[in-house]
Design a protein around this motif. Structure first.
Motif, PDB file in Angstrom:
ATOM      1  N   ASN A  87       1.743   0.488   3.773  1.00  0.00           N
ATOM      2  CA  ASN A  87       1.534  -0.294   2.554  1.00  0.00           C
ATOM      3  C   ASN A  87       0.056  -0.422   2.187  1.00  0.00           C
ATOM      4  O   ASN A  87      -0.286  -0.510   1.014  1.00  0.00           O
ATOM      5  N   ALA A  88      -0.809  -0.410   3.179  1.00  0.00           N
ATOM      6  CA  ALA A  88      -2.245  -0.496   2.892  1.00  0.00           C
ATOM      7  C   ALA A  88      -2.743   0.750   2.163  1.00  0.00           C
ATOM      8  O   ALA A  88      -3.775   0.706   1.491  1.00  0.00           O
ATOM      9  N   LYS A  89      -1.995   1.837   2.295  1.00  0.00           N
ATOM     10  CA  LYS A  89      -2.372   3.099   1.644  1.00  0.00           C
ATOM     11  C   LYS A  89      -1.472   3.416   0.455  1.00  0.00           C
ATOM     12  O   LYS A  89      -1.598   4.495  -0.138  1.00  0.00           O
ATOM     13  N   ASN A  90      -0.543   2.518   0.148  1.00  0.00           N
ATOM     14  CA  ASN A  90       0.412   2.756  -0.944  1.00  0.00           C
ATOM     15  C   ASN A  90       1.119   4.102  -0.786  1.00  0.00           C
ATOM     16  O   ASN A  90       1.301   4.855  -1.761  1.00  0.00           O
ATOM     17  N   THR A  91       1.539   4.393   0.425  1.00  0.00           N
ATOM     18  CA  THR A  91       2.113   5.710   0.708  1.00  0.00           C
ATOM     19  C   THR A  91       3.376   5.585   1.549  1.00  0.00           C
ATOM     20  O   THR A  91       3.448   4.742   2.458  1.00  0.00           O
ATOM     21  N   VAL A  92       4.347   6.419   1.243  1.00  0.00           N
ATOM     22  CA  VAL A  92       5.561   6.541   2.050  1.00  0.00           C
ATOM     23  C   VAL A  92       5.640   7.985   2.539  1.00  0.00           C
ATOM     24  O   VAL A  92       5.208   8.909   1.847  1.00  0.00           O
TER      25      VAL A  92
END
Length: 125
Positions: free
Chosen positions: A74-79
């Protein structure tokens, strides 16, 4: 508004691995459940995996259980979708999607609000 961009697709031999990434822009990434779907030529789009906003709940299609792992940063806005032991039947365009949800993530594509453009995964035999 959320924009999603997938990356990491490519050509791999059967038994190999790939890691797909989906970068999201916009605020509130952790409030969205995230899903991966895929569509093979001539077939309908199908659910692959999903993860809740906090990362605590994950769900998989039966055919990928034990081979694929969905995760998020979530800190990188990535899945991410880590795909191991790939099979030719995994060949498809893979899409990530975001669902405005505070509950368990959905396995139904019509419940997702935002979609990426897709990334091609090809597994050769």
């Amino acid at each position: 508004q959320v924009q999603l961009v997938e990356s990491g697709g490519g050509l791999v031999q059967a038994g190999g691995s790939l890691r797909l990434s989906c970068a999201a822009s916009g605020r509130g990434f952790s409030t969205y459940a995230m899903g991966w779907f895929r569509q093979a030529p001539g077939k309908e789009r199908e659910f692959v995996a999903a993860i809740g906003g906090s990362g605590g709940n994950t769900y998989y299609q039966d055919s990928v259980k034990g081979r694929f792992t969905i995760s998020r940063a979530n800190a990188k806005n990535t899945v991410y979708l880590q795909m191991n032991s790939l099979k030719p039947e995994d060949t498809a365009v893979y899409y990530c999607a975001a669902e405005r949800s505070s509950g368990a993530p959905s396995q139904f594509d019509y419940e997702y609000n935002y979609w990426g453009q897709g990334t091609q995964v090809t597994v050769s035999s």
